[in-house]
Design an enzyme around this catalytic site. Sequence first.
Site, PDB file in Angstrom:
ATOM      1  CB  CYS A   7      -0.979  -0.012   1.172  1.00 10.15           C
ATOM      2  SG  CYS A   7      -0.240   0.102   2.787  1.00 10.15           S
ATOM      3  CB  CYS A  81      -3.909   2.611  -1.385  1.00 14.00           C
ATOM      4  SG  CYS A  81      -2.674   1.322  -1.463  1.00 14.00           S
ATOM      5  CB  CYS A  85       3.679  -1.860  -6.726  1.00 12.41           C
ATOM      6  SG  CYS A  85       3.026  -1.336  -5.140  1.00 12.41           S
TER       7      CYS A  85
END
Length: 133
Positions: A7, A81, A85
Site C-alpha cells: 500500500c 489504495c 507498484c
Amino acid sequence: MKILFACNENSCRSQIAEALAKNISQGKIEFYSAGSKPSGVVNPMAIKLLRAQGVDLSDHKSKHVSNFEGIKIDYLILMGCGDKCPNLVADERIEWDIPDPKDMEKSEFLKVIEKIRREVQKLIGTIYSEHSL
C-alpha cells in the site's frame, strides 16, 4: 512462496495483513509488506488492537517497495489504495478494496482488521489448495 502486501505508507493495512497472514499460516508461506511512500512507522492503533488479539506488530518496520525489486513475488496484494507498484514483478496481482483505517475510531478500525483477516484467510486457503501446501 512469497506474498507481498503493498500500500502507500506501509503503516497500517499492509502491516496488518502481513502480521495476520504470518499468524494464520504458521510459517508455511513467506509474507512481507511494503509501501510506495513508507511513513517510517507502524500505526500505533494497529499495534494496540492486534496485540489485544494476540498478534504482535511491535517489531515490524515500514519498508519501501524498492526493497523487493528483482525478487520473485508469487502474489502481490494491493490493499486498495490505487498504488500500482510498477517496478514489482509478481506471478499474480490481486487488488483488495480495503479502506484506510488510520483515522478511524476503534470500532471502525476493528471492522477493517476483520475484513483484512477474512481476505487473508481466503487467500491462504486458495494458495494451500492451488499449490498443495
